[in-house]
Scaffold this motif. Structure first.
Motif, PDB file in Angstrom:
ATOM      1  N   ALA A   9       0.802  -1.221   0.000  1.00  7.67           N
ATOM      2  CA  ALA A   9       0.000   0.000   0.000  1.00  7.67           C
ATOM      3  C   ALA A   9       0.842   1.281   0.000  1.00  7.67           C
ATOM      4  O   ALA A   9       0.552   2.211  -0.779  1.00  7.67           O
ATOM      5  N   PRO A  10       1.884   1.393   0.820  1.00  2.80           N
ATOM      6  CA  PRO A  10       2.670   2.630   0.793  1.00  2.80           C
ATOM      7  C   PRO A  10       3.265   2.948  -0.571  1.00  2.80           C
ATOM      8  O   PRO A  10       3.375   4.121  -0.950  1.00  2.80           O
ATOM      9  N   HIS A  11       3.663   1.910  -1.319  1.00  2.28           N
ATOM     10  CA  HIS A  11       4.206   2.130  -2.663  1.00  2.28           C
ATOM     11  C   HIS A  11       3.150   2.797  -3.544  1.00  2.28           C
ATOM     12  O   HIS A  11       3.440   3.781  -4.234  1.00  2.28           O
ATOM     13  N   LEU A  12       1.928   2.272  -3.530  1.00  3.13           N
ATOM     14  CA  LEU A  12       0.867   2.872  -4.330  1.00  3.13           C
ATOM     15  C   LEU A  12       0.580   4.293  -3.862  1.00  3.13           C
ATOM     16  O   LEU A  12       0.412   5.210  -4.679  1.00  3.13           O
ATOM     17  N   LEU A  13       0.537   4.503  -2.567  1.00  4.54           N
ATOM     18  CA  LEU A  13       0.159   5.805  -2.016  1.00  4.54           C
ATOM     19  C   LEU A  13       1.191   6.881  -2.326  1.00  4.54           C
ATOM     20  O   LEU A  13       0.847   8.069  -2.398  1.00  4.54           O
ATOM     21  N   ARG A  14       2.445   6.496  -2.537  1.00  2.26           N
ATOM     22  CA  ARG A  14       3.450   7.481  -2.946  1.00  2.26           C
ATOM     23  C   ARG A  14       3.139   8.028  -4.329  1.00  2.26           C
ATOM     24  O   ARG A  14       3.423   9.199  -4.623  1.00  2.26           O
ATOM     25  N   GLU A  15       2.555   7.195  -5.186  1.00  2.69           N
ATOM     26  CA  GLU A  15       2.216   7.613  -6.549  1.00  2.69           C
ATOM     27  C   GLU A  15       0.783   8.124  -6.656  1.00  2.69           C
ATOM     28  O   GLU A  15       0.485   9.003  -7.464  1.00  2.69           O
ATOM     29  N   HIS A  16      -0.104   7.544  -5.850  1.00  2.00           N
ATOM     30  CA  HIS A  16      -1.532   7.885  -5.892  1.00  2.00           C
ATOM     31  C   HIS A  16      -2.012   8.028  -4.452  1.00  2.00           C
ATOM     32  O   HIS A  16      -2.501   7.054  -3.847  1.00  2.00           O
ATOM     33  N   ALA A  17      -1.882   9.221  -3.930  1.00  2.00           N
ATOM     34  CA  ALA A  17      -2.156   9.462  -2.508  1.00  2.00           C
ATOM     35  C   ALA A  17      -3.602   9.229  -2.133  1.00  2.00           C
ATOM     36  O   ALA A  17      -3.926   9.068  -0.942  1.00  2.00           O
ATOM     37  N   ASP A  18      -4.499   9.207  -3.131  1.00  2.00           N
ATOM     38  CA  ASP A  18      -5.925   9.014  -2.832  1.00  2.00           C
ATOM     39  C   ASP A  18      -6.339   7.551  -2.892  1.00  2.00           C
ATOM     40  O   ASP A  18      -7.523   7.223  -2.772  1.00  2.00           O
TER      41      ASP A  18
END
Length: 385
Positions: A227-236
Motif C-alpha cells: 500500500a505505501p508504494h501505491l500511495l506514494r504515486e496515488h495518494a488518494d
C-alpha cells in the motif's frame, strides 16, 4: 455420453455449509452435470434431503472431533450411511472433492471413483511453517486418496504438476479440468460512488479490493505492505479487504495508519455490489491452484493485478486482461501503480477479462471435460479386463 448415476462427496456446498471456493466449484459442476445425469450430492447440513437445480442433496451433521481430521472422519461415517440409502440401483460413478472425504473414498474404493484436487496442503500452508513444510497428516491423506482413486483431476496444470511431484502420481492417471463461472452472478448495476460511501470510502478515489481468506496462502500481508508504494504515486488510493482468517488481527495492527478497511465476510449481494464498485481487484496469492476470484472479477469487468503463480499465471494474459506481478510487496505496489496510472487501460483489461470468461469458462465446457475424465475410468477398467 450415456446417462450416469453420479454421487458427489464434498464437505461444503452453496446451500448448506460453505467455507470457500470449493463450495462454488463443486456445486456448479454438479448442477451442470445434472442436466444430463442423475446427480446426488452428499455433504454437511441440517435436515434430510433437498432437490435444488436438478441436484439431489443429502445432508449429514458430524458430531465433531478434537481436530479437523477427526471431524472429517466422523463426517465420512455420516456420508456413508446416507449414501447407502440411495445406492439402489447402484451409482455408476463416485466423485470425491478434496481430502476431507478421502475416508469415504477408502471405504468405497472398489467402486468407479474419481478424486479431484482443488488444492494441496503444501499449497495452502507450505512455506508458512518455520523450518520448511512438514509432511502433515492431511498431506498423507491427500497422497492416500490419489493412490486408491481410479482417476484424478486437478483444477490447473500447475496444481497437476504439484500433486504429481508431491504424491508420485503417474502422468496417465491425472487430468486437468479447470473451474468455471456464471458471469451473471457477479454483475450488478451499481452507483460506484454510493457503494463506496456506504462502506466509508471516498467516492471519487480509486478503490483496490482484496477478496479471500486472511491467510498466508492468499498473501493479504503483502498487499498491506504494498500500500505505501501505491500511495506514494496515488495518494488518494484506498483498500478494502473482504474475508476473515487468522491473520486479521495482525493485519489490522499493521495497517492502522493506512487507508485500509477490513470488512470481514459479506453477504453475497453486498460482495457483488462492492466488487462492481471497485476499480482494481488485487490477488496477491503466494500459491493459487486456480483462483476463482479472478473469474469473479472478470465477470464484473474489473481489472486485476495478480501474482504470477498457479492458475492465475496460466489464465491471465499480461497487459491484455490483467497485470501479473511477483508475490512480493514491491512488485505488487508497482503493478497497482501501473494500473492506477491509466484508468482507461484498466477498463479495457476488465472488458477483455469479461469476454474471456464468456468464451473459455462456461460450466457447460467444464462439464464436458469432466465427462471425458469419467470416460477414462470405464476405458481403464475395460483394458484391465
Amino acid at each position: 455420453m450415456e446417462r450416469l448415476k453420479i454421487a458427489f462427496f464434498c464437505w461444503e456446498s452453496l446451500y448448506a455449509e460453505r467455507v470457500g471456493g470449493l463450495a462454488n466449484a463443486a456445486t456448479n459442476l454438479a448442477e451442470t452435470l445434472a442436466r444430463h445425469h442423475e446427480v446426488h450430492f452428499f455433504t454437511r447440513g441440517e435436515g434430510g434431503d433437498a432437490e435444488i437445480n436438478g441436484v439431489r442433496y443429502h445432508y449429514c451433521r458430524p458430531a465433531g472431533g478434537e481436530n479437523i481430521v477427526r471431524y472429517c472422519s466422523d463426517m465420512s461415517r455420516g456420508m456413508i450411511d446416507r449414501f447407502a440409502e440411495f445406492d439402489t440401483p447402484s451409482f455408476d460413478l463416485l466423485h470425491f472433492h478434496d481430502w476431507h472425504v478421502v475416508d469415504v473414498l477408502r471405504r468405497l474404493q472398489e467402486r468407479e471413483t474419481i478424486f479431484t484436487y482443488h488444492s494441496t496442503e503444501f499449497g495452502r500452508n507450505g512455506n508458512s511453517f518455520s523450518g520448511g513444510w512438514p509432511f502433515s497428516e492431511i498431506s498423507a491423506i491427500e497422497r492416500y486418496g490419489a493412490s486408491i482413486a481410479k482417476h484424478i483431476t486437478a483444477v490447473s496444470s500447475t496444481l497437476r504438476r504439484e500433486a504429481m511431484n508431491l504424491y508420485d502420481i503417474p502422468d496417465w492417471k491425472i487430468d486437468v479440468v479447470a473451474n468455471g463461472i456464471v458471469p451473471g452472478h457477479y454483475q450488478a448495476d451499481v452507483d460506484p460512488g454510493a457503494v463506496k460511501r456506504h462502506y466509508g470510502f471516498d467516492p471519487d478515489s480509486p478503490l483496490i479490493l482484496f477478496v479471500g481468506r486472511l491467510a498466508w496462502q492468499k498473501g493479504p500481508d503483502m498487499l498491506v505492505d504494498a500500500a505505501p508504494h501505491l500511495l506514494r504515486e496515488h495518494a488518494d488510493g484506498q483498500f478494502a479487504f473482504i474475508g476473515d482468517g487468522q491473520m486479521r488481527h495482525g493485519l489490522e495492527t499493521r495497517a492502522r495508519s493506512l487507508p485500509v478497511r477490513f470488512l470481514g465476510r459479506l453477504a453475497d449481494a453486498e460482495y457483488v455490489e462492492l466488487l462492481n464498485a471497485s476499480d482494481i481487484v488485487a490477488i496477491p496469492s503466494r500459491n493459487e491452484p486456480f483462483g476463482l476470484v479472478l473469474l469473479e472479477a472478470w465477470s464484473a469487468g474489473r481489472c486485476v493485478v495478480a501474482s504470477d503463480v498457479g492458475g492465475l499465471s496460466e489464465n491471465i494474459e499480461h497487459g491484455t486482461d490483467g497485470v501479473k506481478v511477483q508475490p512480493h510487496p514491491d512488485s505488487i505496489g508497482e503493478g497497482l501503480s501501473r494500473v492506477a496510472d491509466s484508468p482507461e487501460k484498466a477498463l479495457s483489461m476488465g472488458r477483455e477479462g469479461l469476454e474471456k470468461v464468456k468464451r473459455e469458462f462456461p460450466w457447460s465446457r467444464v462439464a464436458e471435460r469432466m465427462e471425458d475424465a469419467y470416460a477414462k475410468i470405464a476405458k481403464h477398467d475395460t483394458l484391465l479386463c
